[in-house]
Design a protein around this motif. Sequence first.
Motif, PDB file in Angstrom:
ATOM      1  N   HIS A  30       0.842  -1.192   0.000  1.00 47.78           N
ATOM      2  CA  HIS A  30       0.000   0.000   0.000  1.00 47.78           C
ATOM      3  C   HIS A  30       0.879   1.244   0.000  1.00 47.78           C
ATOM      4  O   HIS A  30       0.577   2.221  -0.688  1.00 47.78           O
ATOM      5  N   LEU A  33       2.102   1.941  -3.425  1.00 49.87           N
ATOM      6  CA  LEU A  33       1.043   2.454  -4.303  1.00 49.87           C
ATOM      7  C   LEU A  33       0.709   3.905  -3.954  1.00 49.87           C
ATOM      8  O   LEU A  33       0.411   4.710  -4.843  1.00 49.87           O
ATOM      9  N   VAL A  63       6.986   6.389 -12.406  1.00 49.15           N
ATOM     10  CA  VAL A  63       5.786   5.569 -12.296  1.00 49.15           C
ATOM     11  C   VAL A  63       5.878   4.360 -13.232  1.00 49.15           C
ATOM     12  O   VAL A  63       5.550   3.237 -12.869  1.00 49.15           O
ATOM     13  N   GLY A  64       6.364   4.607 -14.468  1.00 43.87           N
ATOM     14  CA  GLY A  64       6.343   3.550 -15.473  1.00 43.87           C
ATOM     15  C   GLY A  64       7.396   2.485 -15.268  1.00 43.87           C
ATOM     16  O   GLY A  64       7.171   1.330 -15.603  1.00 43.87           O
ATOM     17  N   VAL A  68       7.492   0.219 -10.747  1.00 40.29           N
ATOM     18  CA  VAL A  68       7.071  -1.138 -11.089  1.00 40.29           C
ATOM     19  C   VAL A  68       8.061  -2.134 -10.495  1.00 40.29           C
ATOM     20  O   VAL A  68       7.673  -3.127  -9.860  1.00 40.29           O
ATOM     21  N   LEU A  71       7.712  -2.177  -6.726  1.00 37.82           N
ATOM     22  CA  LEU A  71       6.548  -2.962  -6.332  1.00 37.82           C
ATOM     23  C   LEU A  71       6.879  -4.446  -6.418  1.00 37.82           C
ATOM     24  O   LEU A  71       6.550  -5.242  -5.545  1.00 37.82           O
ATOM     25  N   PHE A  72       7.551  -4.799  -7.506  1.00 39.43           N
ATOM     26  CA  PHE A  72       8.009  -6.149  -7.796  1.00 39.43           C
ATOM     27  C   PHE A  72       8.797  -6.697  -6.600  1.00 39.43           C
ATOM     28  O   PHE A  72       8.555  -7.800  -6.119  1.00 39.43           O
ATOM     29  N   MET A  75       6.669  -6.717  -3.123  1.00 38.71           N
ATOM     30  CA  MET A  75       5.689  -7.797  -3.049  1.00 38.71           C
ATOM     31  C   MET A  75       6.335  -9.111  -2.641  1.00 38.71           C
ATOM     32  O   MET A  75       5.706  -9.936  -1.990  1.00 38.71           O
TER      33      MET A  75
ATOM     34  N   ASP B  86      -7.145  -8.553  -0.852  1.00 43.15           N
ATOM     35  CA  ASP B  86      -7.134  -7.153  -0.439  1.00 43.15           C
ATOM     36  C   ASP B  86      -8.270  -6.478  -1.208  1.00 43.15           C
ATOM     37  O   ASP B  86      -8.158  -6.195  -2.390  1.00 43.15           O
ATOM     38  N   LEU B  89      -7.787  -3.139  -3.439  1.00 46.05           N
ATOM     39  CA  LEU B  89      -6.885  -3.317  -4.578  1.00 46.05           C
ATOM     40  C   LEU B  89      -7.439  -4.338  -5.551  1.00 46.05           C
ATOM     41  O   LEU B  89      -7.225  -4.246  -6.749  1.00 46.05           O
ATOM     42  N   PHE B 133       1.667   2.567 -17.680  1.00 47.09           N
ATOM     43  CA  PHE B 133       0.869   2.342 -16.472  1.00 47.09           C
ATOM     44  C   PHE B 133       0.067   1.055 -16.564  1.00 47.09           C
ATOM     45  O   PHE B 133      -0.437   0.581 -15.551  1.00 47.09           O
ATOM     46  N   VAL B 135       0.796  -1.891 -16.807  1.00 44.58           N
ATOM     47  CA  VAL B 135       1.308  -3.006 -16.012  1.00 44.58           C
ATOM     48  C   VAL B 135       0.783  -2.960 -14.573  1.00 44.58           C
ATOM     49  O   VAL B 135       0.662  -3.985 -13.919  1.00 44.58           O
ATOM     50  N   TYR B 136       0.400  -1.769 -14.093  1.00 44.38           N
ATOM     51  CA  TYR B 136      -0.096  -1.678 -12.710  1.00 44.38           C
ATOM     52  C   TYR B 136      -1.373  -2.483 -12.513  1.00 44.38           C
ATOM     53  O   TYR B 136      -1.561  -3.110 -11.473  1.00 44.38           O
ATOM     54  N   ILE B 139      -0.282  -6.044 -12.090  1.00 43.23           N
ATOM     55  CA  ILE B 139       0.454  -6.325 -10.847  1.00 43.23           C
ATOM     56  C   ILE B 139      -0.476  -6.220  -9.643  1.00 43.23           C
ATOM     57  O   ILE B 139      -0.461  -7.084  -8.761  1.00 43.23           O
ATOM     58  N   ILE B 140      -1.291  -5.148  -9.615  1.00 45.41           N
ATOM     59  CA  ILE B 140      -2.181  -4.957  -8.469  1.00 45.41           C
ATOM     60  C   ILE B 140      -3.152  -6.133  -8.375  1.00 45.41           C
ATOM     61  O   ILE B 140      -3.362  -6.701  -7.295  1.00 45.41           O
ATOM     62  N   TRP B 143      -1.351  -9.311  -7.118  1.00 42.77           N
ATOM     63  CA  TRP B 143      -0.989  -9.314  -5.705  1.00 42.77           C
ATOM     64  C   TRP B 143      -2.233  -9.365  -4.831  1.00 42.77           C
ATOM     65  O   TRP B 143      -2.285 -10.099  -3.849  1.00 42.77           O
ATOM     66  N   PHE B 151      -0.155 -14.357  -8.591  1.00 46.40           N
ATOM     67  CA  PHE B 151       1.072 -13.656  -8.255  1.00 46.40           C
ATOM     68  C   PHE B 151       2.167 -13.959  -9.277  1.00 46.40           C
ATOM     69  O   PHE B 151       2.886 -13.060  -9.726  1.00 46.40           O
ATOM     70  N   MET B 155       4.182 -11.275 -11.640  1.00 49.99           N
ATOM     71  CA  MET B 155       5.642 -11.161 -11.726  1.00 49.99           C
ATOM     72  C   MET B 155       6.101 -11.214 -13.185  1.00 49.99           C
ATOM     73  O   MET B 155       6.921 -10.426 -13.638  1.00 49.99           O
TER      74      MET B 155
END
Lengths: 202, 350
Positions: A30, A33, A63-64, A68, A71-72, A75, B86, B89, B133, B135-136, B139-140, B143, B151, B155
Amino acid sequence: MDFKTFLFYLFATILVVSGLRVITARNPVHAVLFLVLAFFNAAGIWLLLAAEYLAITLLVVYVGAVMVLFLFVVMMLDINLESIRRGFWHHLPFGTAIGLLMVAEMATVLGGRYFDADILPAPAIAPGYSNVKELGRVLYTEYAYPFELASVILLVAIIAAVTLTLRKRKDTKALNSSVQLAVKRNDRIRIVRMAAEKEQGE
Amino acid sequence: MDALLQPFQTFFGPYWIVVWTLLKVVGVVAPLLVLVAYTTVGERRILGMMHIRLGPNRVGPFGVLQPIADGVKLMFKEVIIPSAADKWLYFLGPIVAMTVAMTAWSIVPFYDHGWVLANVDAGVLLYLAITSFGVYGVIIAGWASNSKYAFLGAMRAAAQMVSYEVAMGLALICVLMISNSLNLTDIVRVQQHGLFASWGVNFLSWNWLPLLPMFAVFLISGVAETNRAPFDVVEGESEIVAGHMIEYSGMGFALFFLAEYANMALVSAMTALFFLGGWSSPFGFLPDGFFWLALKILAGLFFFIWLRATFPRYRYDQIMRLGWKVFVPICLVWILVVGLWMLSPYNIWK
């Protein structure tokens, strides 16, 4: 309050709130994000300042790509928040000092106009002025050498990072694509000619 | 047109621009959604044709009502939320995927003279930003579903989409160099001039010919970027079932599905604008028009489906090798070639 001011306050509010959530969120994913949200709003504020190239680059790069990968990693980490929070009171004085220093620096920069330091007047934007073109011109003419130097330094950093993490393992199974592609049919199969029927044994 | 809009303009006063822009947004999004819906049935019909079977032909004449039946079915399905997911998300994932796929269409110029929602000066940069963007959403979703398969899919998506963005960006650098602009309308206009265009064979003046390797790199990277076959290890139904979409049902899944097709159409549109002359007609004696762009987008979509019917799925290490070890060096070399070409007396882009 005109619309531009309203937008500024909107972006600024979300930026500050999401910035706070980055450090207060219990879940690290979170937090990342919220950091992405903060970047979006920072880019919005830059757009209001007519710095479109910087704003879009912030989005493309941070961001791009960077977030990423961030986040990878986050996680996949098994982060124990208890152990991270243990040193909170111990580090608090040091953190506060750094925070206060940053606030003081920002105050000097932003409060410059009260000390008659109006040396940075707002640039007049001519019609047809292209942010990207101007930045490119300056970067590749006046600052060509610093720019090249920076790129060489980055290259060195890349190579260093790769060498640091490069370990030869003996049990990896790597495939050589050119060898795979060079395979002919005769290397793999053998055609055996057989009669369609069994010979009648007599 | 202006006289027709005049009464509305006086009625709404200063808010007219908001109303007018919203109307234009609807004018872009509504046909896009219809296109997306019919791409799904088109894909099944074309795949059927290539497999020498029929494909869906029961709902309506030739199956033209199939997308409506599918949509109604998906809408009435129960939306299941995994108990360990979650929640926020989990719902944000498909919304992000769909939003990004739609937003990028705001900078697509459909025709000259301002047939574009946002005529952005740095249009190419904005395109790269918005598509990165995408890819978000994956990924979100991967996850937040709290599932191993989802998951793993997330990845894979993160690594693959970031890798191919590099090749895509480098391919576009060549386009920028020769068109001397980041604006998509200008990029198309540059392709309408040239030696071949003065002979009446305009399609040889488009960017695809002098930038042939970049055209190939961009198109293939576009396929990888949208996670379509043969680069669909993100979904990989034989090993990770459906990747990031595995826990979604009903409209959550539908949003991912629609976003994928909208992205396919977007890549086709961008390929048409950057390399195939956008709205320009292939021959001098035919008039330019939106029709040509639409035709090129449909051809691009057909290409996507054709690829899916033709190639088996790439192995993961082959995907990474193609992106980093093949495409990136080709792009770097071609940037150098184009640079030297532009400095030489044989420069054709003056």
